[in-house]
Design a protein around this motif. Structure first.
Motif, PDB file in Angstrom:
ATOM      1  N   ARG A  34       3.313  -4.478   2.214  1.00 41.57           N
ATOM      2  CA  ARG A  34       3.956  -3.688   1.155  1.00 41.57           C
ATOM      3  C   ARG A  34       4.163  -4.537  -0.099  1.00 41.57           C
ATOM      4  O   ARG A  34       3.845  -4.104  -1.222  1.00 41.57           O
ATOM      5  N   ALA A  35       4.670  -5.756   0.073  1.00 36.69           N
ATOM      6  CA  ALA A  35       4.946  -6.602  -1.088  1.00 36.69           C
ATOM      7  C   ALA A  35       3.658  -7.034  -1.791  1.00 36.69           C
ATOM      8  O   ALA A  35       3.566  -6.981  -3.029  1.00 36.69           O
ATOM      9  N   LEU A  36       2.657  -7.444  -1.019  1.00 36.45           N
ATOM     10  CA  LEU A  36       1.399  -7.878  -1.630  1.00 36.45           C
ATOM     11  C   LEU A  36       0.706  -6.738  -2.361  1.00 36.45           C
ATOM     12  O   LEU A  36       0.128  -6.927  -3.440  1.00 36.45           O
ATOM     13  N   ARG A  92       0.223  -8.695 -10.361  1.00 37.95           N
ATOM     14  CA  ARG A  92      -1.021  -9.472 -10.435  1.00 37.95           C
ATOM     15  C   ARG A  92      -1.455  -9.753  -9.004  1.00 37.95           C
ATOM     16  O   ARG A  92      -1.027 -10.718  -8.396  1.00 37.95           O
ATOM     17  N   PRO A  93      -2.295  -8.875  -8.451  1.00 40.98           N
ATOM     18  CA  PRO A  93      -2.610  -8.958  -7.021  1.00 40.98           C
ATOM     19  C   PRO A  93      -3.138 -10.330  -6.626  1.00 40.98           C
ATOM     20  O   PRO A  93      -3.912 -10.956  -7.357  1.00 40.98           O
ATOM     21  N   ARG A 141       0.832 -21.569  -7.653  1.00 35.45           N
ATOM     22  CA  ARG A 141       1.792 -20.977  -8.560  1.00 35.45           C
ATOM     23  C   ARG A 141       1.739 -21.714  -9.901  1.00 35.45           C
ATOM     24  O   ARG A 141       1.276 -22.834  -9.986  1.00 35.45           O
ATOM     25  N   GLY A 142       2.263 -21.051 -10.920  1.00 34.56           N
ATOM     26  CA  GLY A 142       2.402 -21.739 -12.194  1.00 34.56           C
ATOM     27  C   GLY A 142       1.305 -21.409 -13.175  1.00 34.56           C
ATOM     28  O   GLY A 142       0.383 -20.626 -12.906  1.00 34.56           O
ATOM     29  N   ARG A 143       1.383 -22.049 -14.313  1.00 28.32           N
ATOM     30  CA  ARG A 143       0.556 -21.658 -15.457  1.00 28.32           C
ATOM     31  C   ARG A 143      -0.901 -22.043 -15.308  1.00 28.32           C
ATOM     32  O   ARG A 143      -1.778 -21.451 -15.942  1.00 28.32           O
TER      33      ARG A 143
END
Length: 505
Positions: A359-361, A366-367, A398-400
């Motif tokens: 559900r969360a994914l 942004r899949p 994660r991250g930029r």
């Protein structure tokens, strides 16, 4: 596969007629999608569990016909081999204390089945692969006495044209051949169904594909086959090889196996059904009299029987399902990743983790699959099967700066996926008590680095250290497993080893 399949011979015209009918069914499915004829959202989920029958000695019992006759319930069905059963739990709406209710229903059903099995000196063992299965157990004479299994076996054997090669190189190396598909019956799994609208199907299926590696890492429970210690979750390679219609030459050409993870992210349920027709020849070219397009023209809902039957002979780990309930069609994602067991509590914890995570994914803005190559997701799945809770995955950073990096499964599940699963269960409306209890079990498995496979392997090696031979150690491990399974405490709490020294001789 349909219950009404009957054995028979097929000629060339049968296959051509079936192919034409499949194309009509696919066109009918496309019209149903275009005309938005599918059921509204209902948040319905369902569970099926495949089971083994074993004696008090831990060895398999070929008695499913006798046991089913005593159980006398539509909730229980045959499976491929005579030591298999399957239990189906009626659909439930996700929300509230659904997982506690499911656990109670399963406890009641399996306790009843175990009592009935006891009348013929057998018992229920819920495990991915029964460690005591031998090659002589997995032969065509032990197929369940149901026409559709005989017919499916005959058609796959005919398509392959030679013996099946089982070659799994894990902790130890197993290499042998089989003249039938019956080794596939060693694989007993949990199937988790989720009814979804066509508009949500692609996101949910893609999310389920992403989640599969983590499911296996925390839930692996199949480390043994034919006396060999193989992968921590040996079902996927065994299932693929035991149903592989491709001789080596077709494998070398890149022909797809009928059991597979897939090869791309999708944009619609239609993509998967269309792939089934494009890549896979019919195994059971059985036609009915329905013209799906005429049924649609008349305002009706077609059964799409040929499409459904063909889909049942393509063994995706996340499979699309078309079905009709109360005269209204719907779509489901059937998650086939998990092994059975170890306990009902563990099965429900695995289910809570899956339904929350998917559900969360599926709802991320942004899949994750937009940042993870499909090939990496498939490699993660293989790594999880091979190494279980010790696996390492490729995962979006994660991250930029983005990109992907390597992370161990336990860290990923604890730090990133469990919080997502928790948020997903909240979105389903699951009560915090259910959420925290069952996700807490997954967290404890990660903290202790224990799942069913690691417990089985550790207990087997402890038995060897006590002086037991391999077969005796596997049988003792199976008996201890069955004992603890019936006690019902989650596997991360199980003490490793046998309860007392087992006398030799």
């Amino acid at each position: 596969m349909g219950e009404k399949v009957v054995a028979g011979q097929f000629d060339l015209s049968d296959r051509q007629r079936y192919r034409e009918k499949l194309q009509k069914c696919l066109a009918g499915l496309e019209r149903l999608l275009d005309e938005k004829r599918f059921d509204r959202p209902k948040n319905l989920m369902g569970v099926e569990i495949e089971l083994n029958l074993a004696g008090s000695d831990g060895l398999p019992k070929m008695l499913n016909g006798e046991v089913l006759e005593r159980i006398a319930s539509r909730d229980f069905q045959t499976e491929l081999a005579m030591f298999n059963l399957e239990v189906n739990i009626a659909p439930h709406r996700l929300g509230g204390r659904v997982f506690d209710r499911l656990a109670e229903e399963l406890r009641t059903s399996l306790a009843y089945a175990d009592r009935k099995a006891g009348e013929v000196d057998a018992g229920i063992v819920m495990i991915g692969i029964l460690p005591t299965l031998g090659r002589d157990d997995l032969v065509s004479s032990n197929l369940s006495a149901v026409d559709r299994y005989t017919l499916l076996n005959d058609q796959i054997v005919s398509a392959r044209g030679e013996d099946f090669l089982l070659d799994i190189d894990g902790v130890e190396h197993l290499r042998c051949t089989s003249k039938s598909i019956v080794p596939e019956a060693a694989c007993t799994s949990v199937q988790l169904h989720l009814q979804v609208t066509p508009g949500r199907f692609a996101d949910v299926w893609n999310a389920a594909q992403v989640a599969s590696a983590a499911q296996i890492a925390v839930g692996a429970n199949s480390p043994f086959l034919f006396g060999h210690e193989l992968w921590r979750e040996s079902r996927p390679p065994l299932f693929q090889q035991a149903t592989d219609t491709r001789p080596p030459e077709l494998q070398a050409q890149g022909v797809r196996p009928r059991t597979w993870f897939g090869e791309r992210w999708i944009t619609s349920a239609f993509d998967l059904f269309e792939e089934n027709l494009r890549f896979f020849p019919a195994l059971l070219p059985i036609c009915d009299d329905e013209d799906p397009l005429k049924v649609l023209d008349a305002g009706g809902i077609p059964r799409l029987s040929e499409l459904v039957l063909h889909n049942g002979t393509v063994y995706r780990w996340n499979r699309p399902v078309y079905d009709i309930a109360d005269g209204v069609p719907h779509l489901r994602v059937e998650n086939r990743v998990l092994p059975a067991g170890p306990t009902i509590t563990d099965v429900i914890a695995n289910a809570a983790f899956y339904y929350g995570l998917v559900r969360a994914l599926a709802e991320e803005s942004r899949p994750l699959w937009s940042r993870l190559p499909f090939e990496a997701a498939a490699a993660n799945f293989d790594a999880a099967c091979r190494y279980g809770i010790e696996a390492r995955f490729v995962w979006p950073r994660r991250g930029r700066y983005g990109g992907t990096g390597e992370v161990d499964a336990v860290t990923l599940v604890r730090d990133e996926l469990l919080p997502l699963a928790s948020a997903g269960l909240d979105a389903w409306g699951v009560e915090p008590a259910d959420r925290d209890l069952y996700l807490g079990i997954i967290e404890e498995r990660c903290r202790r680095r224990v799942n069913g496979a690691s417990w089985q392997a550790a207990t087997f090696h402890r038995a060897l250290e006590q002086g037991l031979g391999r077969d005796a150690a596997l049988a003792a491990t199976t008996r201890r497993y069955a004992e603890l399974m019936h006690v019902g405490e989650p596997v991360h709490t199980w003490p490793v080893g046998l309860p007392e020294a087992v006398p030799l001789g």
